[in-house]
Design a protein around this motif. Structure first.
Motif, mmCIF file in Angstrom:
data_model
loop_
_atom_site.group_PDB
_atom_site.id
_atom_site.type_symbol
_atom_site.label_atom_id
_atom_site.label_comp_id
_atom_site.label_asym_id
_atom_site.label_seq_id
_atom_site.Cartn_x
_atom_site.Cartn_y
_atom_site.Cartn_z
ATOM 1 N N VAL A 165 -102.674 -42.846 -6.220
ATOM 2 C CA VAL A 165 -103.711 -41.778 -5.958
ATOM 3 C C VAL A 165 -104.858 -41.780 -6.473
ATOM 4 N N THR A 166 -104.682 -42.231 -7.977
ATOM 5 C CA THR A 166 -105.749 -42.214 -8.873
ATOM 6 C C THR A 166 -106.851 -43.201 -8.520
ATOM 7 N N GLN A 167 -106.227 -44.443 -7.879
ATOM 8 C CA GLN A 167 -107.147 -45.487 -7.423
ATOM 9 C C GLN A 167 -107.920 -45.048 -6.063
ATOM 10 N N ARG A 168 -107.162 -44.382 -5.276
ATOM 11 C CA ARG A 168 -107.914 -43.695 -4.120
ATOM 12 C C ARG A 168 -108.937 -42.946 -4.458
ATOM 13 N N LEU A 169 -108.632 -42.038 -5.501
ATOM 14 C CA LEU A 169 -109.536 -41.014 -5.752
ATOM 15 C C LEU A 169 -110.944 -41.636 -6.445
ATOM 16 N N ALA A 170 -110.749 -42.728 -7.276
ATOM 17 C CA ALA A 170 -111.609 -43.360 -8.159
ATOM 18 C C ALA A 170 -112.528 -44.154 -6.813
ATOM 19 N N ALA A 171 -111.834 -44.417 -5.823
ATOM 20 C CA ALA A 171 -112.582 -45.264 -4.832
ATOM 21 C C ALA A 171 -113.375 -44.317 -3.940
ATOM 22 N N GLY A 172 -113.272 -42.932 -4.069
ATOM 23 C CA GLY A 172 -114.247 -41.869 -3.404
ATOM 24 C C GLY A 172 -113.429 -41.151 -2.507
ATOM 25 N N ASP A 173 -112.046 -41.180 -2.353
ATOM 26 C CA ASP A 173 -111.134 -40.602 -1.563
ATOM 27 C C ASP A 173 -110.761 -39.328 -2.013
ATOM 28 N N PHE A 174 -111.700 -38.307 -2.033
ATOM 29 C CA PHE A 174 -111.474 -36.907 -2.510
ATOM 30 C C PHE A 174 -110.397 -36.120 -1.774
ATOM 31 N N SER A 175 -110.203 -36.410 -0.656
ATOM 32 C CA SER A 175 -108.940 -35.803 0.073
ATOM 33 C C SER A 175 -107.706 -36.206 -0.518
ATOM 34 N N THR A 176 -107.433 -37.209 -1.254
ATOM 35 C CA THR A 176 -106.071 -37.487 -1.851
ATOM 36 C C THR A 176 -105.613 -36.494 -2.405
ATOM 37 N N ARG A 177 -104.185 -36.329 -2.448
ATOM 38 C CA ARG A 177 -103.454 -35.346 -3.189
ATOM 39 C C ARG A 177 -102.105 -36.139 -3.631
ATOM 40 N N LEU A 178 -101.479 -35.315 -4.643
ATOM 41 C CA LEU A 178 -100.283 -35.633 -5.270
ATOM 42 C C LEU A 178 -99.241 -34.677 -5.161
ATOM 43 N N TYR A 179 -98.026 -35.051 -4.894
ATOM 44 C CA TYR A 179 -97.086 -33.761 -4.649
ATOM 45 C C TYR A 179 -95.994 -34.412 -5.244
ATOM 46 N N LEU A 180 -95.780 -33.953 -6.501
ATOM 47 C CA LEU A 180 -94.644 -34.115 -7.278
ATOM 48 C C LEU A 180 -93.756 -32.771 -7.701
ATOM 49 N N LYS A 181 -92.696 -32.630 -7.223
ATOM 50 C CA LYS A 181 -91.957 -31.242 -7.406
ATOM 51 C C LYS A 181 -91.178 -31.084 -8.852
ATOM 52 N N SER A 182 -90.620 -32.223 -9.260
ATOM 53 C CA SER A 182 -89.705 -32.002 -10.672
ATOM 54 C C SER A 182 -89.710 -33.242 -11.400
ATOM 55 N N PRO A 183 -89.574 -33.404 -12.623
ATOM 56 C CA PRO A 183 -89.456 -32.323 -13.532
ATOM 57 C C PRO A 183 -90.581 -31.370 -13.638
ATOM 58 N N PRO A 184 -90.585 -30.205 -14.257
ATOM 59 C CA PRO A 184 -91.942 -29.027 -14.270
ATOM 60 C C PRO A 184 -93.172 -30.111 -14.809
ATOM 61 N N GLU A 185 -93.102 -30.856 -15.490
ATOM 62 C CA GLU A 185 -94.244 -31.471 -16.155
ATOM 63 C C GLU A 185 -94.911 -32.270 -14.879
ATOM 64 N N TYR A 186 -94.267 -33.139 -14.064
ATOM 65 C CA TYR A 186 -94.888 -33.707 -13.083
ATOM 66 C C TYR A 186 -95.437 -32.742 -12.146
ATOM 67 N N ARG A 187 -94.728 -31.688 -11.880
ATOM 68 C CA ARG A 187 -95.434 -30.545 -10.813
ATOM 69 C C ARG A 187 -96.757 -30.195 -11.354
ATOM 70 N N ILE A 188 -96.885 -29.855 -12.862
ATOM 71 C CA ILE A 188 -98.210 -29.353 -13.376
ATOM 72 C C ILE A 188 -98.824 -30.447 -13.316
ATOM 73 N N LEU A 189 -98.550 -31.804 -13.537
ATOM 74 C CA LEU A 189 -99.500 -32.963 -13.184
ATOM 75 C C LEU A 189 -100.179 -33.006 -11.910
ATOM 76 N N SER A 190 -99.203 -32.621 -10.883
ATOM 77 C CA SER A 190 -99.794 -32.727 -9.366
ATOM 78 C C SER A 190 -100.592 -31.855 -9.372
ATOM 79 N N GLU A 191 -100.434 -30.573 -9.674
ATOM 80 C CA GLU A 191 -101.296 -29.298 -9.607
ATOM 81 C C GLU A 191 -102.665 -29.591 -10.157
ATOM 82 N N ASN A 192 -102.517 -30.013 -11.455
ATOM 83 C CA ASN A 192 -104.031 -30.370 -12.114
ATOM 84 C C ASN A 192 -104.761 -31.543 -11.712
#
Length: 351
Positions: free
Chosen positions: A90-117
């Motif tokens: 997803v970071t590679q897609r974002l770096a390529a200019g695809d600003f619609s890409t999203r990350l969906y990690l539910k657990s553990p909480p640190e991964y969920r916070i990483l996804s939200e940020n």
């Protein structure tokens, strides 16, 4: 029970999960090693010579533990590696200019916070890209229009058969468009300067009421030309700030009020003071700003009049907002049929 499981998942943090996995791998390794050693002993794979050598059996067990533990760790780490690979993709897609890409990690909480940020960052970058595109398009339009106009009328002025009235009219247009171009260049340079500024400099005690009165005097001709009524409720209230920048705020807001007021309309300026702030209210009768466009009026080059019939370049309010923010204040806009359009500037000040 269905509510309890999500709560438990929220409590399982990444360090706890990592420690738990290490403990489980360690336990499984020991159990499997013990079972294998017991089976080897049962089937007679350990002869008397191996048993007599005191170090042979521990070494065999240690090697078995390493092999089994490494194998189990490799299998168990697949999920973690999968998550890291997903994040890399997803970071590679974002770096390529695809600003619609999203990350969906539910657990553990640190991964969920990483996804939200990450998702918030992608959304902000997408918004910035839209603003950048709009800026380039509007900037090109605003510069191109007066240049084309100047070029066209300059070519017409070369004709010998023009009357004095026509020549004067065309010269006035060239002068007006040149002034418009110069104003745009000045505003772009001013905006560029204040956007890179993070600390307010040249602070001094400023009499805001007196500043606004001077701005009114500067625009007296424009007020009289449109036969506008002026309602002032000004006081000699002072605050600490950059005098030139604040003067630009009042001038821009007052010019804006005059510009969008109809003939025989009303422009009003009111000052209020609280224990910790000064509030300046600029209002004018006339056209109402559409609720859909209201949130965008402080954007660079944005003009509610998409036909660009109204004189201006859409930078004045952007400059106002940036200067007010530098002073630690806020600027807001309200627009309605009953009250007209109102700009409210709030700046910190000691009573």
């Amino acid at each position: 029970m269905s509510r309890l499981i999500p709560r438990i998942k929220e409590k399982i943090t990444l360090p706890f999960l990592f420690s738990l996995m290490v403990s489980i791998i360690f336990l499984i390794t020991i159990v499997i090693t013990v079972i294998l050693v017991s089976l080897a002993h049962y089937f007679g794979l350990f002869n008397e010579e191996i048993a007599q050598v005191g170090t042979a059996l521990p070494i065999i067990i240690l090697i078995s533990c390493i092999i089994i533990g490494t194998t189990i760790s490799g299998l168990a780490s697949r999920s973690m590696v999968k998550t890291i690979r997903e994040f890399i993709e997803v970071t590679q897609r974002l770096a390529a200019g695809d600003f619609s890409t999203r990350l969906y990690l539910k657990s553990p909480p640190e991964y969920r916070i990483l996804s939200e940020n990450f998702n918030r960052m992608a959304e902000e970058l997408g918004s910035i890209e839209i603003l950048r595109t709009d800026f380039v398009n509007n900037f090109s339009h605003e510069f191109k229009t007066p240049i084309v106009s100047i070029k066209g009328f300059a070519e017409i002025l070369k004709y010998d058969d023009l009357s004095k009235e026509e020549r004067d009219e065309y010269l006035d247009i060239v002068i007006e468009e040149s002034a418009r171009l110069a104003s745009l260049a000045s505003n772009v340079l001013e905006l560029s300067k204040i956007e890179t500024q993070t600390i307010l400099t040249d602070k001094q005690k400023v009499n805001v009421g007196e500043q606004i009165r001077q701005c009114v005097l500067l625009l007296t001709t424009k007020l009289e030309k449109k036969h506008l009524s002026l309602n002032l409720d000004l006081h000699d209230y002072s605050l600490s700030g950059n005098k030139e920048m604040l003067n630009q705020v009042w001038l821009n807001l007052l010019e804006n009020a005059v510009k969008f007021s109809p003939e025989h309309g009303t422009v009003a300026i009111e000052m209020k003071r609280t224990a910790s702030s000064l509030e300046m209210v600029f209002s004018n009768t006339g056209s109402v700003i559409d609720p859909e466009t209201l949130p965008r009026i402080f954007d660079k080059f944005y003009q509610a009049d998409t036909s660009h019939a109204t004189v201006g370049n859409g930078l004045g309010l952007t400059i106002v907002q940036r200067i007010v923010n530098l002073h630690g204040g806020t600027v807001a806009c309200e627009s309605g049929a009953l009250r007209g359009t109102v700009f409210i500037v709030t700046l910190p000040s000691e009573a």
